[in-house]
Design a protein around this motif. Structure first.
Motif, PDB file in Angstrom:
ATOM      1  N   ALA A 153      -7.735  -3.330   7.447  1.00  0.00           N
ATOM      2  CA  ALA A 153      -8.720  -2.960   8.467  1.00  0.00           C
ATOM      3  C   ALA A 153      -8.206  -1.794   9.311  1.00  0.00           C
ATOM      4  N   LEU A 157     -10.150   1.736   9.535  1.00  0.00           N
ATOM      5  CA  LEU A 157     -10.840   2.023  10.794  1.00  0.00           C
ATOM      6  C   LEU A 157     -10.082   2.958  11.726  1.00  0.00           C
ATOM      7  N   PRO A 168     -15.098   2.435   2.379  1.00  0.00           N
ATOM      8  CA  PRO A 168     -16.181   2.427   3.372  1.00  0.00           C
ATOM      9  C   PRO A 168     -15.755   1.716   4.656  1.00  0.00           C
ATOM     10  N   ARG A 169     -16.294   2.161   5.782  1.00  0.00           N
ATOM     11  CA  ARG A 169     -15.921   1.567   7.066  1.00  0.00           C
ATOM     12  C   ARG A 169     -16.237   0.074   7.127  1.00  0.00           C
ATOM     13  N   TRP A 170     -17.318  -0.343   6.449  1.00  0.00           N
ATOM     14  CA  TRP A 170     -17.675  -1.756   6.511  1.00  0.00           C
ATOM     15  C   TRP A 170     -16.583  -2.631   5.914  1.00  0.00           C
ATOM     16  N   VAL A 171     -15.806  -2.074   4.988  1.00  0.00           N
ATOM     17  CA  VAL A 171     -14.693  -2.831   4.408  1.00  0.00           C
ATOM     18  C   VAL A 171     -13.654  -3.151   5.487  1.00  0.00           C
ATOM     19  N   TYR A 173     -14.244  -3.459   8.783  1.00  0.00           N
ATOM     20  CA  TYR A 173     -14.789  -4.485   9.672  1.00  0.00           C
ATOM     21  C   TYR A 173     -14.803  -5.852   8.997  1.00  0.00           C
ATOM     22  N   ALA A 174     -15.137  -5.887   7.712  1.00  0.00           N
ATOM     23  CA  ALA A 174     -15.154  -7.160   6.983  1.00  0.00           C
ATOM     24  C   ALA A 174     -13.765  -7.783   6.938  1.00  0.00           C
ATOM     25  N   ASN A 175     -12.752  -6.957   6.677  1.00  0.00           N
ATOM     26  CA  ASN A 175     -11.379  -7.474   6.635  1.00  0.00           C
ATOM     27  C   ASN A 175     -10.928  -7.970   8.001  1.00  0.00           C
ATOM     28  N   TRP A 177     -12.854  -9.250  10.347  1.00  0.00           N
ATOM     29  CA  TRP A 177     -13.519 -10.528  10.590  1.00  0.00           C
ATOM     30  C   TRP A 177     -12.907 -11.651   9.753  1.00  0.00           C
ATOM     31  N   VAL A 221     -15.532  -3.093  -4.767  1.00  0.00           N
ATOM     32  CA  VAL A 221     -15.011  -2.192  -3.734  1.00  0.00           C
ATOM     33  C   VAL A 221     -13.948  -1.263  -4.307  1.00  0.00           C
TER      34      VAL A 221
END
Length: 232
Positions: A153, A157, A168-171, A173-175, A177, A221
């Motif tokens: 993360a 980020l 991707p940025r969502w990866v 945030y997912a990590n 969380w 991913v």
């Protein structure tokens, strides 16, 4: 650098392979879904291992062997962090050490279950001890791999300043969380019943869903990253 295309592709897919081999042991053979109750007495635990001696030993072997399947994806994650860092910096080294400890943890969790199953005539207290060691090690030993999600993360980020990031940025945030939601699993050391026990909602079910989701999603991913940055 001359890249080994086979190994890179294997790295992208091996998270799924790891999940299949590990799941064969944990779910199909051992039926540890949910695990043996931590509140079960020594006689009940020993009886489970006596009745299912062969399948539990095979399950333990599958869990240990799954460590091999996790090697390529672990190496690829380290390579991706190094790519984000534009060299093997602190983040890359920390990722490598963290994933190495996860591989050790994964192997020795299976080894503990194999120890519990090895002698069917062993004293129930000793069988229970080895069983406790296996579950507490894998479910409570999260500091040995939790940082992998935090570091990934951070790399996505914070470190990666590219307009078109490697991941991707969502990866990221997912990590992040996943790491946050996994943290309460440390409470398995303090409870043998209820939601915080190693067979409870917070001690097992939420981490199990996150664990499965992470490795199921990993090929989708990682394959684009391998194509764009390593095989182009």
């Amino acid at each position: 650098m001359n890249e080994d295309r086979f190994l890179l592709r294997a790295g992208a897919w091996s998270g799924l392979a790891y999940l299949l081999v590990f799941g064969t042991g944990w779910l199909v053979l051992a039926h540890f879904f949910p695990p043996i109750e931590p509140s079960a007495d020594a006689a009940a635990v020993a009886e489970r291992y006596r009745e299912h001696h062969l399948t539990l030993m095979l399950a333990a072997v599958c869990i240990m062997v799954s460590t091999v399947a996790a090697l390529p994806v672990s190496a690829l994650l380290v390579r991706i962090v190094a790519l984000i860092e534009r060299g093997a910096g602190m983040l890359t080294l920390m990722m490598g050490f963290t994933l190495a400890t996860f591989l050790v943890l994964n192997f020795y969790s299976g080894f503990s279950f194999a120890t519990a199953a090895f002698r069917s005539d062993r004293a129930p207290d000793l069988v229970q001890y080895a069983n406790d060691w296996g579950f507490l090690q894998f479910m409570g030993g999260i500091p040995m791999f939790l940082m992998a999600w935090v570091l990934l993360a951070y790399a996505v980020l914070v470190t990666d300043s590219r307009e078109d990031p490697v991941l991707p940025r969502w990866v990221g945030y997912a990590n992040l969380w996943i790491a946050v939601l996994y943290l309460p699993e440390l409470l398995v050391f303090f409870f043998d019943d209820g939601v915080f026990a190693w067979d409870g909602l917070i001690g097992f079910w939420i981490p199990a869903i996150l664990f499965i989701a992470f490795f199921l999603a990993s090929p989708f991913v990682l394959r684009p990253v391998v194509r764009r940055h390593f095989l182009a």
